[in-house]
Every structure is written in C-alpha cells, then in structure tokens.
Design a protein around this motif. Structure first.
Motif, mmCIF file in Angstrom:
data_model
loop_
_atom_site.group_PDB
_atom_site.id
_atom_site.type_symbol
_atom_site.label_atom_id
_atom_site.label_comp_id
_atom_site.label_asym_id
_atom_site.label_seq_id
_atom_site.Cartn_x
_atom_site.Cartn_y
_atom_site.Cartn_z
ATOM 1 N N MET A 1 0.843 -1.176 0.000
ATOM 2 C CA MET A 1 0.000 0.000 0.000
ATOM 3 C C MET A 1 0.890 1.243 0.000
ATOM 4 O O MET A 1 1.898 1.302 0.679
ATOM 5 C CB MET A 1 -0.898 0.002 1.237
ATOM 6 N N ASP A 2 0.477 2.238 -0.763
ATOM 7 C CA ASP A 2 1.212 3.500 -0.779
ATOM 8 C C ASP A 2 1.057 4.209 0.557
ATOM 9 O O ASP A 2 0.016 4.141 1.203
ATOM 10 C CB ASP A 2 0.683 4.426 -1.876
ATOM 11 N N SER A 3 2.123 4.887 0.948
ATOM 12 C CA SER A 3 2.071 5.696 2.166
ATOM 13 C C SER A 3 2.354 7.142 1.794
ATOM 14 O O SER A 3 3.177 7.422 0.929
ATOM 15 C CB SER A 3 3.068 5.182 3.197
ATOM 16 N N ILE A 4 1.651 8.028 2.461
ATOM 17 C CA ILE A 4 1.709 9.444 2.104
ATOM 18 C C ILE A 4 1.940 10.271 3.361
ATOM 19 O O ILE A 4 1.308 10.046 4.395
ATOM 20 C CB ILE A 4 0.390 9.879 1.428
ATOM 21 N N LEU A 5 2.843 11.221 3.246
ATOM 22 C CA LEU A 5 3.074 12.194 4.307
ATOM 23 C C LEU A 5 2.848 13.567 3.720
ATOM 24 O O LEU A 5 3.451 13.928 2.703
ATOM 25 C CB LEU A 5 4.496 12.089 4.865
ATOM 26 N N VAL A 6 1.970 14.321 4.336
ATOM 27 C CA VAL A 6 1.720 15.704 3.916
ATOM 28 C C VAL A 6 2.465 16.615 4.884
ATOM 29 O O VAL A 6 2.295 16.515 6.101
ATOM 30 C CB VAL A 6 0.211 16.029 3.905
ATOM 31 N N LEU A 7 3.321 17.471 4.346
ATOM 32 C CA LEU A 7 4.067 18.443 5.147
ATOM 33 C C LEU A 7 3.351 19.783 5.064
ATOM 34 O O LEU A 7 3.112 20.301 3.974
ATOM 35 C CB LEU A 7 5.492 18.622 4.614
ATOM 36 N N LEU A 8 3.006 20.318 6.216
ATOM 37 C CA LEU A 8 2.386 21.637 6.273
ATOM 38 C C LEU A 8 3.339 22.572 6.993
ATOM 39 O O LEU A 8 3.643 22.381 8.168
ATOM 40 C CB LEU A 8 1.041 21.590 7.007
ATOM 41 N N ASN A 9 3.829 23.582 6.271
ATOM 42 C CA ASN A 9 4.783 24.522 6.867
ATOM 43 C C ASN A 9 4.293 25.969 6.837
ATOM 44 O O ASN A 9 5.056 26.887 7.062
ATOM 45 C CB ASN A 9 6.151 24.412 6.180
ATOM 46 N N LYS A 10 3.018 26.151 6.581
ATOM 47 C CA LYS A 10 2.420 27.496 6.548
ATOM 48 C C LYS A 10 1.426 27.652 7.695
ATOM 49 O O LYS A 10 0.809 26.693 8.137
ATOM 50 C CB LYS A 10 1.688 27.719 5.232
ATOM 51 N N ALA A 11 1.248 28.870 8.147
ATOM 52 C CA ALA A 11 0.295 29.166 9.221
ATOM 53 C C ALA A 11 -1.119 28.756 8.793
ATOM 54 O O ALA A 11 -1.443 28.775 7.603
ATOM 55 C CB ALA A 11 0.347 30.656 9.564
ATOM 56 N N PRO A 12 -1.965 28.404 9.756
ATOM 57 C CA PRO A 12 -3.271 27.849 9.421
ATOM 58 C C PRO A 12 -4.299 28.836 8.879
ATOM 59 O O PRO A 12 -5.278 28.419 8.278
ATOM 60 C CB PRO A 12 -3.756 27.251 10.742
ATOM 61 N N TYR A 13 -4.106 30.098 9.085
ATOM 62 C CA TYR A 13 -5.115 31.063 8.642
ATOM 63 C C TYR A 13 -4.474 32.117 7.754
ATOM 64 O O TYR A 13 -3.305 32.437 7.882
ATOM 65 C CB TYR A 13 -5.810 31.698 9.847
ATOM 66 N N GLY A 14 -5.261 32.655 6.829
ATOM 67 C CA GLY A 14 -4.759 33.649 5.889
ATOM 68 C C GLY A 14 -4.442 33.040 4.536
ATOM 69 O O GLY A 14 -4.275 33.739 3.554
ATOM 70 N N ARG A 15 -4.338 31.726 4.495
ATOM 71 C CA ARG A 15 -4.121 30.974 3.258
ATOM 72 C C ARG A 15 -4.941 29.694 3.347
ATOM 73 O O ARG A 15 -5.377 29.290 4.399
ATOM 74 C CB ARG A 15 -2.642 30.584 3.110
ATOM 75 N N GLU A 16 -5.072 29.021 2.244
ATOM 76 C CA GLU A 16 -5.816 27.765 2.200
ATOM 77 C C GLU A 16 -4.923 26.549 2.441
ATOM 78 O O GLU A 16 -5.410 25.419 2.411
ATOM 79 C CB GLU A 16 -6.503 27.621 0.837
ATOM 80 N N ASN A 17 -3.631 26.742 2.689
ATOM 81 C CA ASN A 17 -2.696 25.624 2.806
ATOM 82 C C ASN A 17 -3.104 24.608 3.867
ATOM 83 O O ASN A 17 -3.098 23.403 3.617
ATOM 84 C CB ASN A 17 -1.287 26.143 3.100
ATOM 85 N N ALA A 18 -3.417 25.063 5.065
ATOM 86 C CA ALA A 18 -3.725 24.142 6.160
ATOM 87 C C ALA A 18 -4.999 23.358 5.876
ATOM 88 O O ALA A 18 -5.036 22.128 6.042
ATOM 89 C CB ALA A 18 -3.848 24.900 7.474
ATOM 90 N N LEU A 19 -6.020 24.045 5.439
ATOM 91 C CA LEU A 19 -7.271 23.383 5.114
ATOM 92 C C LEU A 19 -7.059 22.377 3.986
ATOM 93 O O LEU A 19 -7.529 21.231 4.056
ATOM 94 C CB LEU A 19 -8.329 24.419 4.734
ATOM 95 N N GLY A 20 -6.330 22.777 2.969
ATOM 96 C CA GLY A 20 -6.038 21.882 1.848
ATOM 97 C C GLY A 20 -5.235 20.664 2.273
ATOM 98 O O GLY A 20 -5.514 19.543 1.850
ATOM 99 N N ALA A 21 -4.249 20.869 3.132
ATOM 100 C CA ALA A 21 -3.419 19.762 3.615
ATOM 101 C C ALA A 21 -4.272 18.751 4.378
ATOM 102 O O ALA A 21 -4.136 17.537 4.185
ATOM 103 C CB ALA A 21 -2.298 20.286 4.496
ATOM 104 N N LEU A 22 -5.151 19.247 5.233
ATOM 105 C CA LEU A 22 -6.014 18.340 5.996
ATOM 106 C C LEU A 22 -6.956 17.580 5.078
ATOM 107 O O LEU A 22 -7.173 16.375 5.261
ATOM 108 C CB LEU A 22 -6.801 19.125 7.035
#
Length: 117
Positions: A1-22
């Motif tokens: 099975m493939d394994s995936i790690l998502v790295l989030l290095n941006k603050a959770p608010y002000g951008r969509e990065n955190a929401l997108g990562a989750l």
C-alpha cells in the motif's frame, strides 16, 4: 500500500494551505492509504488548542479538523519549530505526536510519497 506524508509549513489562517493539507490527508485515508501529516515551521500553529477562528474570522477551526484524521492517521509536530515559536506541548491539541529531527527524518524516509503544502 502507498504511504503518504503531507508536510504543512504554513500558518493555518490567511491561506488555504492548512485546510487543503487536511483535506488531502482525509481523502487519502478515505481511500485507505496510509496517510499522516507533519506540522513544521509556521504549520505548528495549526495544532494549537482552543482556536476560535469560527467566531472571529468565520473560518473552520483547523485544530478541530485534525480530529478527522486521528486515529487512522498521525499528526506529527516538529519540536524545534515549536521551540522557535515559544510554544510547548501543553499548548497543543492532545492527539499530536511531538518529533525531533531524527524522528522527522525517519518518518519522511518511511513514506513512499511526500507532499508539501
């Protein structure tokens, strides 16, 4: 099975990065992939307990969304990133796992896919 790690290095608010990562991790878990998230740099703010974003900025509470990942997926928080921001384990939600540089290296090495958001 493939394994995936998502790295989030941006603050959770002000951008969509955190929401997108989750959402990426949640979608991977839904498809039965082995998926985890690693919070580092300003991404560690996503794991802060007692966030009040819904009433203050009308945005989903990122920390509460983390509970959608657990226990199928793990939420790793980089300790040096916490220290650099004056944060400590008691400041965070209770489902995170604190990792040092060596553990971070081993986690990244163990995954077949790494996505930085």
């Amino acid at each position: 099975m493939d394994s995936i790690l998502v790295l989030l290095n941006k603050a959770p608010y002000g951008r969509e990065n955190a929401l997108g990562a989750l959402y990426v991790v949640i979608a991977c878990l839904d498809k039965e992939f082995d998926a985890d998230i690693l919070l580092l740099d300003d991404g560690v703010y996503a794991a802060l307990d007692n966030q009040n974003s819904e009433s203050t900025i009308n945005y989903p509470n990122i920390a509460e969304l983390m509970y959608s990942i657990f226990p199928q997926g793990k939420i790793f928080v980089h300790i040096n990133s916490l220290i650099q921001r004056g944060l400590d384990y008691p400041d965070l939600i209770d489902i995170v796992e604190i990792v040092d540089d060596n553990a971070l290296y081993e986690i990244v090495k163990s995954k077949s896919n790494v996505i930085t958001i």
